[in-house]
Design an enzyme around this catalytic site. Structure first.
Site, short mmCIF file in Angstrom:
data_model
loop_
_atom_site.label_atom_id
_atom_site.label_comp_id
_atom_site.label_asym_id
_atom_site.label_seq_id
_atom_site.Cartn_x
_atom_site.Cartn_y
_atom_site.Cartn_z
CB SER A 139 -0.86 -0.01 1.27
OG SER A 139 -1.36 1.26 1.56
CE1 TYR A 152 -4.69 -2.10 4.72
CE2 TYR A 152 -3.63 0.02 4.31
CZ TYR A 152 -4.22 -1.14 3.83
OH TYR A 152 -4.33 -1.34 2.47
N1 LIG Z 1 -8.61 -0.35 -1.94
C1 LIG Z 1 -7.55 0.40 -1.66
O1 LIG Z 1 -7.60 1.64 -1.70
C2 LIG Z 1 -6.25 -0.28 -1.30
C3 LIG Z 1 -5.11 0.54 -1.17
C4 LIG Z 1 -3.90 -0.05 -0.86
C5 LIG Z 1 -3.81 -1.42 -0.69
N2 LIG Z 1 -4.93 -2.19 -0.81
C6 LIG Z 1 -4.78 -3.63 -0.60
O2 LIG Z 1 -5.38 -4.35 -1.65
C7 LIG Z 1 -5.77 -5.65 -1.17
C8 LIG Z 1 -7.18 -5.94 -1.63
O3 LIG Z 1 -8.07 -5.05 -0.99
P1 LIG Z 1 -9.38 -4.46 -1.68
O4 LIG Z 1 -9.28 -2.99 -1.63
O5 LIG Z 1 -9.63 -5.13 -2.95
O6 LIG Z 1 -10.48 -4.85 -0.59
P2 LIG Z 1 -11.70 -5.86 -0.61
O7 LIG Z 1 -12.60 -5.59 -1.77
O8 LIG Z 1 -12.28 -5.80 0.76
O9 LIG Z 1 -11.00 -7.27 -0.87
C9 LIG Z 1 -10.27 -7.92 0.13
C10 LIG Z 1 -10.09 -9.36 -0.31
O10 LIG Z 1 -9.30 -10.04 0.67
C11 LIG Z 1 -9.96 -11.22 1.04
N3 LIG Z 1 -9.65 -11.54 2.44
C12 LIG Z 1 -9.77 -10.77 3.53
N4 LIG Z 1 -9.44 -11.45 4.63
C13 LIG Z 1 -9.10 -12.70 4.21
C14 LIG Z 1 -8.69 -13.89 4.88
N5 LIG Z 1 -8.55 -13.94 6.21
N6 LIG Z 1 -8.42 -14.98 4.14
C15 LIG Z 1 -8.56 -14.96 2.79
N7 LIG Z 1 -8.97 -13.88 2.10
C16 LIG Z 1 -9.23 -12.77 2.81
C17 LIG Z 1 -11.45 -10.96 0.84
O11 LIG Z 1 -12.13 -12.16 0.56
P3 LIG Z 1 -13.09 -12.96 1.57
O12 LIG Z 1 -13.77 -11.94 2.44
O13 LIG Z 1 -14.02 -13.69 0.64
O14 LIG Z 1 -12.17 -13.87 2.31
C18 LIG Z 1 -11.42 -10.10 -0.41
O15 LIG Z 1 -11.42 -10.91 -1.56
C19 LIG Z 1 -5.59 -5.61 0.34
O16 LIG Z 1 -4.38 -6.25 0.70
C20 LIG Z 1 -5.50 -4.13 0.65
O17 LIG Z 1 -4.80 -3.84 1.82
C21 LIG Z 1 -6.14 -1.66 -1.11
#
Ligand SMILES: NC(=O)c1ccc[n+]([C@@H]2O[C@H](COP(=O)([O-])OP(=O)(O)OC[C@H]3O[C@@H](n4cnc5c(N)ncnc54)[C@H](OP(=O)(O)O)[C@@H]3O)[C@@H](O)[C@H]2O)c1
Length: 251
Positions: A139, A152
């Site tokens: 991130s 985080y």
């Molecule tokens: N969106 C942003 O602005 C942003 C910015 C920087 C970094 N990121 C990173 O991008 C990644 C994806 O996030 P996103 O924004 O796409 O959020 P999201 O839509 O909430 O997706 C998160 C994903 O992680 C999975 N997950 C969460 N806990 C888990 C567990 N214990 N075991 C297996 N799977 C798990 C969820 O699937 P299930 O609930 O089905 O398990 C879901 O598919 C994360 O690492 C996040 O920190 C996001």
């Protein structure tokens, strides 16, 4: 020959968008997360739309004992795995001094320990087969930590450092390492993401990520601008100005 990519956290957000973007380029997919119904639906959609092979695995990265089994199951279904994207992650707001660190523990367990276990299981497979590509979803907060999201920010800074160490260790093993640092991407990870500064759609972000991964870039910021410029500027800002800026943009 098509490559096979495994994505954790593929049931929504960036992971699901990455699955779409890779499938549109002919990659076969291994999709992993806890919500298997979402994975099933996405898998059938991508198979129909792009005629690629899609295998799924139910996986909770908080239980690291299950990760190696899930990856080797996907390797068996797909034949081999060429790339693993450790993307599963959660966010959470917690005020320092609130007296309960349960949220922080869950964040570190998922974003850091879960990612480490995923990358380690992938590396074991890659060392045995003599090639592979590790991708980690860090991130921008790894560079510029967010107030009220200390765990985080720390989980992502640690993941970036961890993967940069792996990169040096694996340099002569034909294992590539890419660390992605997204800015704000519109997903369900936090409420009202659309209000965050410079936010972009997940499908736009995923296309940029796939391009960077295919070019074997190492440390990547997505989108590159304005965040690359912001990184330099924020490093020069005095703390009171930084705190004021976060208070304005992130309330
Ligand atoms: N969106 C942003 O602005 C942003 C910015 C920087 C970094 N990121 C990173 O991008 C990644 C994806 O996030 P996103 O924004 O796409 O959020 P999201 O839509 O909430 O997706 C998160 C994903 O992680 C999975 N997950 C969460 N806990 C888990 C567990 N214990 N075991 C297996 N799977 C798990 C969820 O699937 P299930 O609930 O089905 O398990 C879901 O598919 C994360 O690492 C996040 O920190 C996001």
């Amino acid at each position: 020959m098509s490559k096979n990519v495994v994505i954790t956290g593929a049931s929504s957000g960036i992971g699901a968008a990455l699955a779409q973007a890779f499938a549109s380029k002919g990659y076969n997919l291994g999709l992993a997360a806890r919500r298997s119904d979402k994975l099933e639906t996405l898998a059938r959609e991508l198979e129909d739309k792009y005629q690629v092979r899609v295998a799924i695995a139910t996986l909770d990265v908080q239980d690291d004992s299950t990760i190696a089994a899930a990856l080797s199951g996907l390797a068996q279904s797909l034949g081999q795995i060429d790339m693993v994207v450790a993307n599963a992650g959660i966010s959470g707001v917690r005020r320092s001094g609130s007296g309960n660190i349960a949220i922080d523990k869950a964040i570190i367990q998922t974003n850091l320990i879960g990612a480490i276990a995923t990358l380690d299981a992938a590396t074991k497979i890659f060392l045995a087969q003599g090639h592979g590509h590790l991708v980690g979803m860090s991130s921008f907060s790894a560079f510029s930590p967010l107030p009220a999201s200390a765990a985080y920010s720390a989980s992502k800074a640690a993941l970036t450092n961890y993967m940069n160490a792996m990169r040096l260790e694996l340099i002569n093993k034909k294992i590539d390492v890419t660390i992605i640092h997204p800015g704000f991407i519109k997903t369900d990870i936090a409420p009202q993401m659309e209000k965050y500064p410079f936010v972009i759609e997940a499908d736009v972000a995923a296309q940029q990520m796939v391009r960077a991964i295919e070019s074997k870039k190492v440390n990547v910021i997505i989108p590159n601008m304005p965040w690359k410029a912001a990184k330099g500027l924020m490093a020069l800002m005095p703390d009171p100005l930084l705190a004021m800026m976060f208070a304005k943009f992130m309330k």
